[in-house]
Structures are given as structure tokens and as C-alpha cells.
Enzyme design. Structure first.
Site, PDB file in Angstrom:
ATOM      1  N   ASP A   1       0.852  -1.189   0.000  1.00  0.00           N
ATOM      2  CA  ASP A   1       0.000   0.000   0.000  1.00  0.00           C
ATOM      3  C   ASP A   1       0.892   1.246   0.000  1.00  0.00           C
ATOM      4  OD1 ASP A   1      -1.773   2.182   0.932  1.00  0.00           O
ATOM      5  OD2 ASP A   1      -3.185   0.575   1.336  1.00  0.00           O
TER       6      ASP A   1
ATOM      7  N   HIS B   1     -10.902  -5.377  -2.409  1.00  0.00           N
ATOM      8  CA  HIS B   1      -9.528  -5.656  -2.007  1.00  0.00           C
ATOM      9  C   HIS B   1      -9.455  -5.965  -0.521  1.00  0.00           C
ATOM     10  CE1 HIS B   1     -10.162  -1.297  -1.654  1.00  0.00           C
ATOM     11  NE2 HIS B   1      -9.220  -1.275  -0.717  1.00  0.00           N
TER      12      HIS B   1
END
Length: 114
Positions: A30, A100
Site C-alpha cells: 500500500d 480488495h
């Protein structure tokens, strides 16, 4: 309709630190981590939210969840632990309309999360 940022990562149109991929899913770090380890695991098939998944996606959803422990092990999180999070919808904090899983670890995580 334009591609989401995740679809562009899958297509290699946007760079990402990809740590796992197979024919069904992609896992990458991320860019705004909330912990020392913060991975997004996404299906290659664009599914906006859980409500948009169908019975035909059953195996894909199972694959997402069953690959998470292997990815966590690859990152050295099996012993200390990790959290899996699916934000579903705006009020839950979902920013990208592509299903996700957040795999978060590398420090002690508080509960409740927010």
C-alpha cells in the site's frame, strides 16, 4: 468507463511494489501504509464491492482469503500475527471501487480499529 487505479496496476500502467501474483490475484504494498507491513490483495477481475460478487465468484473470493496466510508468511508475519480488512463502501473507508483485502501487520494492532 475508465479503469480504476487497481486495474491500471494490474495492467502495469502504474508502477507498484508487487510482492505476489498469480492468474487470479495480485498483492502489492500500500502506498499509504497504516502499519510497517500493509499489503493490498486484489482480484484481477474487477468486482467493485462484495455486493457485486456473484455465485460465479465463489472460488475467486475463497482464493483471495486462502492466499492471504501465504503472503503473510512470505512477509514474516505468521508468528506475530496480522489483520485482514475488507472496507465495503464509502462509510467503511473504501476509496477504490475494486474489492480488495488489506493485510496489515508488523506491530501490535489496537481493537476496535476505528
Amino acid at each position: 468507463m475508465s479503469k480504476s487505479i487497481f486495474e491500471r496496476i494490474i495492467a502495469r500502467e502504474i508502477p507498484a511494489d508487487i510482492i505476489y501474483e498469480d492468474e487470479h490475484i495480485v498483492g502489492f504494498m500500500d502506498i499509504k501504509p497504516v502499519a510497517p507491513t500493509h499489503v493490498l490483495i486484489i482480484p484481477r477481475k474487477p468486482i467493485a464491492r462484495l455486493e457485486d460478487a456473484t455465485a460465479a465468484d465463489h472460488a475467486l473470493l475463497g482464493h483471495l482469503l486462502t492466499k492471504a496466510p501465504a503472503i503473510a508468511a512470505q512477509l514474516g508475519l505468521s508468528e506475530s500475527g496480522y489483520r485482514l480488512v475488507i472496507n465495503n463502501g464509502r462509510d467503511a473507508g473504501q476509496e477504490v471501487p475494486h474489492l480488495h483485502i488489506h493485510l496489515i501487520g508488523g506491530r501490535k494492532l489496537a481493537w476496535p480499529p476505528g
